[in-house]
Design an enzyme around this catalytic site. Structure first.
Site, PDB file in Angstrom:
ATOM      1  N   LYS A  11       0.833  -0.876   0.009  1.00 32.59           N
ATOM      2  CA  LYS A  11      -0.191  -0.253  -0.391  1.00 32.59           C
ATOM      3  C   LYS A  11       0.333   1.366  -0.087  1.00 32.59           C
ATOM      4  CE  LYS A  11      -2.264   3.612   1.535  1.00 32.59           C
ATOM      5  NZ  LYS A  11      -2.050   4.487   2.629  1.00 32.59           N
ATOM      6  N   GLY A  14      -0.406   7.975   0.240  1.00 34.28           N
ATOM      7  CA  GLY A  14      -0.403   8.817  -0.606  1.00 34.28           C
ATOM      8  C   GLY A  14      -0.330  10.139  -0.149  1.00 34.28           C
ATOM      9  N   GLY A  40      -5.269  10.746  -1.000  1.00 34.87           N
ATOM     10  CA  GLY A  40      -5.002  12.656   0.005  1.00 34.87           C
ATOM     11  C   GLY A  40      -5.041  13.475  -0.472  1.00 34.87           C
ATOM     12  N   ASP A 155      -6.535   2.750   2.919  1.00 32.65           N
ATOM     13  CA  ASP A 155      -5.404   1.583   4.122  1.00 32.65           C
ATOM     14  C   ASP A 155      -6.643   0.609   4.443  1.00 32.65           C
ATOM     15  OD1 ASP A 155      -3.194   2.642   4.231  1.00 32.65           O
ATOM     16  OD2 ASP A 155      -4.747   3.893   6.211  1.00 32.65           O
ATOM     17  N   LYS A 213      -4.550   2.120   9.795  1.00 33.84           N
ATOM     18  CA  LYS A 213      -3.592   1.532   8.839  1.00 33.84           C
ATOM     19  C   LYS A 213      -4.030   0.303   9.675  1.00 33.84           C
ATOM     20  CE  LYS A 213      -0.251   3.909   7.226  1.00 33.84           C
ATOM     21  NZ  LYS A 213      -1.020   4.097   6.367  1.00 33.84           N
TER      22      LYS A 213
END
Ligand SMILES: Nc1ncnc2c1ncn2[C@@H]1O[C@H](COP(=O)(O)OP(=O)(O)OP(=O)(O)O)[C@@H](O)[C@H]1O
Ligand SMILES: [Mg+2]
Length: 252
Positions: A11, A14, A40, A155, A213
């Site tokens: 992952k 951003g 984001g 996430d 997360k």
């Protein structure tokens, strides 16, 4: 210690700086990768340019239906740019959103969040096919219900995909791992159990963007992910995580 070419779900945060360095790191990884990316800061920037107000509720971006189109455009474009950067570096990659091939089926959280959803089903077949063909899929965290697109926390989406594929997940972010004192990078936990992680959330030591997360990591472990790690997006990080020398590892 895991083999250095283990298939991984990564992952990409951003808010990560240094896109070139990150692309070099991912392109150079010797094993198969499935990537899920956030967006984001870019979404906030574009919503602002278009005159929309941004509001967060319980750490999630409230997404009125008229903003969902912007969210989808920004995430799609970002995914294409990342896929192009990786392909150019010799790792053939392609960008999807969770709406392509019905990859992420979702349900809306509650009306106060607008078009924000949670994953109800992952149709993982398409990702397996792409991996078998030696391609690297990048998934933008957008799902679909009968009404259309739903914005999913990146996430959370990454955790669901890793859980469904049975892949270890590495969250690359802007901190070296889960910290006992968020201001002190040397307070990194090398390992956390589920119970320890839940306590850190309850005590407020894990806060803000670290909460989804850690929760996504625990959720992935509850499905089929064998292990998960939270680590800083920098050169050499994947090898260091596999060697157990960086990040915070969460295990069952
Ligand atoms: N105990 C903690 N240890 C480490 N970081 C923490 C902790 N509690 C809160 N945080 C915050 O969590 C942040 C990481 O989450 P954040 O959502 O900002 O990044 P990201 O998920 O990588 O990016 P994006 O959400 O843009 O995709 C850290 O920068 C830090 O400010
Ligand atoms: Mg985040």
């Amino acid at each position: 210690m895991a083999p250095m070419n283990t298939a991984l779900l990564v992952k990409i945060g951003g808010s990560l700086k240094g896109a070139d360095e990150l692309l070099d790191e991912l392109a150079g990884y010797p094993g198969p990768l499935v990537l899920v990316h956030g967006g984001g800061p870019n979404i906030g920037e574009w919503l602002g340019k278009l005159g929309f107000e941004t509001r967060f509720h319980q750490g999630l971006r409230v997404t009125p239906p008229e903003q969902m189109e912007v969210v989808e455009m920004v995430l799609s474009t970002l995914g294409k740019q990342l896929a192009y950067g990786l392909s150019q570096r010799g790792r053939p990659s392609l960008a999807l959103t969770g709406r392509d091939c019905g990859l992420l089926e979702a349900t809306p959280l509650s009306p106060e969040f607008g078009r924000v959803g949670e994953v109800s089903k992952v149709n993982a077949r398409v990702l397996k096919n792409l991996l078998e063909d030696g391609l690297t899929p990048l998934v933008a965290p957008i799902g679909t219900d009968t009404e259309g697109a739903l914005n999913i926390n990146a996430d959370t989406a990454a955790g669901s995909v890793a859980g469904a594929l049975g892949l270890p997940i590495v969250f690359l972010t802007d901190v070296v791992g889960v910290l006992g004192d968020p201001k002190n990078p040397s307070s990194r936990f090398a390992q956390l159990t589920r119970t320890e992680a839940e306590k850190l959330i309850a005590k407020g030591i894990v806060s803000g963007g670290m909460i989804p997360k850690v929760q996504a990591a625990l959720n992935a472990l509850g499905n089929r992910a064998p292990w998960t790690a939270i680590a800083q997006g920098r050169k050499g990080i994947l090898a260091d995580v596999l060697a157990g020398q960086a990040g915070t590892r969460l295990e069952g």
